[in-house]
Design a protein around this motif. Structure first.
Motif, PDB file in Angstrom:
ATOM      1  N   UNK A 186      26.913 -29.841 -38.253  1.00 18.04           N
ATOM      2  CA  UNK A 186      25.825 -29.162 -38.968  1.00 18.04           C
ATOM      3  C   UNK A 186      26.341 -27.859 -39.570  1.00 18.04           C
ATOM      4  N   UNK A 187      27.136 -27.128 -38.785  1.00 16.52           N
ATOM      5  CA  UNK A 187      27.751 -25.895 -39.303  1.00 16.52           C
ATOM      6  C   UNK A 187      28.640 -26.223 -40.500  1.00 16.52           C
ATOM      7  N   UNK A 188      29.416 -27.298 -40.348  1.00 12.61           N
ATOM      8  CA  UNK A 188      30.350 -27.684 -41.406  1.00 12.61           C
ATOM      9  C   UNK A 188      29.599 -28.107 -42.675  1.00 12.61           C
ATOM     10  N   UNK A 236      20.907 -17.522 -39.483  1.00 14.82           N
ATOM     11  CA  UNK A 236      20.013 -18.578 -39.964  1.00 14.82           C
ATOM     12  C   UNK A 236      20.685 -19.953 -39.833  1.00 14.82           C
ATOM     13  N   UNK A 237      21.974 -19.999 -40.185  1.00 17.97           N
ATOM     14  CA  UNK A 237      22.718 -21.258 -40.064  1.00 17.97           C
ATOM     15  C   UNK A 237      22.698 -21.717 -38.606  1.00 17.97           C
ATOM     16  N   UNK A 292      21.347 -25.031 -36.728  1.00 18.67           N
ATOM     17  CA  UNK A 292      22.240 -25.873 -35.920  1.00 18.67           C
ATOM     18  C   UNK A 292      21.566 -26.212 -34.592  1.00 18.67           C
ATOM     19  N   UNK A 293      21.040 -25.175 -33.915  1.00 25.01           N
ATOM     20  CA  UNK A 293      20.474 -25.387 -32.578  1.00 25.01           C
ATOM     21  C   UNK A 293      19.170 -26.187 -32.648  1.00 25.01           C
ATOM     22  N   UNK A 294      18.396 -25.905 -33.711  1.00 25.13           N
ATOM     23  CA  UNK A 294      17.129 -26.627 -33.874  1.00 25.13           C
ATOM     24  C   UNK A 294      17.382 -28.130 -34.044  1.00 25.13           C
ATOM     25  N   UNK A 309      26.236 -16.624 -32.295  1.00 24.44           N
ATOM     26  CA  UNK A 309      26.616 -15.505 -33.164  1.00 24.44           C
ATOM     27  C   UNK A 309      25.537 -15.280 -34.228  1.00 24.44           C
ATOM     28  N   UNK A 310      25.176 -14.035 -34.415  1.00 26.10           N
ATOM     29  CA  UNK A 310      24.180 -13.699 -35.444  1.00 26.10           C
ATOM     30  C   UNK A 310      24.869 -13.300 -36.740  1.00 26.10           C
TER      31      UNK A 310
END
Ligand code: FAD
Length: 498
Positions: A52-54, A94-95, A99-101, A188-189
């Motif tokens: 998702x991050x990628x 936000x990313x 990702x976590x959601x 990380x924020x």
């Protein structure tokens, strides 16, 4: 009365929950015990979150690396001289929330699907009981619940699918803020300004590429000669070249020994106000020290097999603590099966799921095909992606497989030219006599999608002639696969004639 087979699965990742679904469909009474949530590390911390991050990183690289060539104008009032080098930026908080959601939603969906199939899900830590095999051949599983109680279950067969956790070096202890494992980065924020990634295997390379695309200045510390030592050497070379071209500091033959966080206190002029500047220092085996704002450790993993009563129950482990299994997922203890990363067979979600299903087919007397690793397709989610299936260049060079190969750079592909794709290739391996396709590598954007036609060929013993004769769309990147097959047809003939 008909006997219903009781199955207890310890671990609810792909190895566990896919097995549970199959076993329930085949009429067994199934319980899954998991301590963190269904979907396992694959869904909650590893595979799904990283991809998702990628996904964000991918959009940024595609835009950043090609907008000028494709004639796109960025509406930006900033005078060109004042404009930052990059025109896109990222809100990492936000990313990461997305990702976590998505990870939690997927875990929830899996839990619903599994319970709908009639499986009982227990939250807790499972282990094999000291009872050994009962007179009826059944096994005891003890579940340590969150409230401190312990529940005992009996099962005709047990599947262990407990996965792995990140390996930590004694002198590089993660603190979850500056020194991080891959499971901690999603808290990380803000984007790390200077990220040092230690480890250049698949995980290290994927995160290094992603953070560089997001805007971090990345140093990749590799103890080996090159990045991705386990992958196709030509593919690894392309990736390393791209990484360096985009400004990554790739340090080969550099072993990280210690990583520490350094907090420097700077006092104000009156001696009162203290400003804290945090950074990390990575000391290499040769004494060099590199600094950054954050460090991500990607130095392998440890199987979750300790303290589970496995060896006491006759389940043999290897020197790394991985469970020894055969091709139908049997361990050395009767009635105990194992699947997924804890077996170390092939650290992929797809393989874990297949091992779990095979175990259930075997225990429930259904038709079962032993695991065949030579048809596994895998992908490194960097930019470009590296997808592989079947026999590899290493198999050919060490004589495990006699094959001829063709490598076709994407540079010559019309669609690649239109899309501004410069890096990558399609490589095919076939048997010299029969022309049967035995393996392939695709290095390109979306290689994970393009590999499927080669997977089909490998799985079904198709020849290069059959691959070459199937229509491909014009213009398309998959045209290069057909063209590689055509060229292999000629190469194979030359080889046979000479
Ligand atoms: C960063 C990263 C990215 C990855 N990306 C990909 C990818 O793109 N594609 C791919 O195919 N693979 C990928 N992988 C590998 C993939 O995540 C694993 O192969 C997969 O998770 C293995 O599944 P599993 O069922 O064996 O274990 P896991 O998914 O690890 O699940 C094991 C579960 O068991 C639980 N557990 C452990 N011990 C106990 C116990 N005693 N009692 C109860 N529960 C317990 C754990 O909490 C966990 O929920 C990636 C791995 C990493 C690290």
């Amino acid at each position: 009365m008909e006997h219903v087979t009781r199955i207890v699965i310890i671990g609810g990742g792909p190895g566990g929950y896919e097995a549970a679904l199959v076993a329930a469909q085949l009429g067994a009474e199934v319980t899954v015990v998991d301590r963190d949530g269904l979907g396992g590390s694959a869904v909650l911390t590893d595979c799904v979150p990283s991809k998702t991050l990628i996904a964000t990183a991918e959009v940024m690289t595609t835009f950043d690396s090609s907008y000028e060539e494709l004639g796109i104008i960025v509406a930006d009032d900033t005078p060109p001289l004042e404009r930052a080098a990059r025109v896109v930026g990222v809100d990492l908080g936000k990313v990461n929330r997305r990702v976590k959601r998505l990870a939690i939603a997927q875990s929830h969906d899996i839990t619903q699907a599994v319970t709908r199939a009639g499986v009982t899900v227990l939250r807790g830590k499972g282990r094999l009981g000291p009872d050994g095999q009962g007179v009826d051949g059944s096994r005891e599983v003890l579940v340590d619940r969150e409230d401190g109680s312990t529940e005992a279950l009996r099962a005709d067969a047990v599947l262990i699918a407990t996965g792995v956790h990140p390996r930590e070096l004694p002198d590089a202890q993660p603190d979850g803020e500056r020194i991080l494992t891959w499971t901690q980065v999603y808290d990380l924020e803000e984007l790390p300004r200077e990220l040092i990634v230690v480890g250049s295997g698949v995980t290290g390379a994927e995160f290094a590429g992603a953070y560089q695309a997001l805007g971090s200045k990345v140093t990749l510390v590799s103890s080996r000669d090159r990045v991705l030592p386990g992958e196709d050497p030509d593919a690894a070379e392309v990736l390393e070249e791209v990484f360096r071209r985009r400004g990554m500091n790739v340090m080969g033959r550099s072993r990280a020994e210690t990583v520490k966080r350094v907090t420097a206190r700077t006092e104000g002029a009156d001696g009162s106000a203290a400003d804290e500047a945090d950074h990390v220092e990575v000391t290499l085996a040769d004494g060099r020290v590199i600094t950054g704002t954050h460090c991500l450790m990607a130095v392998g993993s440890i199987p979750n097999t300790a303290g589970m009563g496995l060896e006491e129950a006759g389940v043999k482990l290897n020197d790394w603590g991985q469970i020894k299994v055969d091709r139908v997922s049997r361990t050395t203890a009767p009635g105990v099966y194992a699947a997924g990363d804890c077996t170390g067979v092939f650290m992929l979600a797809s393989v874990a799921a297949m091992q779990g299903r095979i175990a259930m087919y075997h225990v429930l007397g259904d038709a079962v095909q032993p695991l065949n690793l030579k048809t596994v397709a895998s992908n490194v989610f960097t930019d470009p992606e590296i997808a592989t299936v079947g026999y590899t260049a290493a198999d050919v060079s060490c004589g495990t497989m006699d094959a001829v190969e063709v490598k076709l750079p994407l540079r010559g592909n019309p669609r690649a030219k239109m899309q501004g794709i410069r890096d990558g290739f399609v490589k095919l391996f076939c048997r010299p006599g029969t022309g049967i396709v035995v393996g392939g590598v695709v290095v390109s954007p979306r290689a994970s999608e393009l590999i499927h036609s080669i997977s089909l060929a490998v799985d079904n013993n198709l020849t290069v002639e059959q691959v070459a004769s199937a229509f491909t769309v014009y213009p398309s990147l998959s045209g290069s696969t057909a063209e590689a097959a055509r060229q292999l047809h000629i190469r194979k003939r030359e080889n046979t004639d000479s």
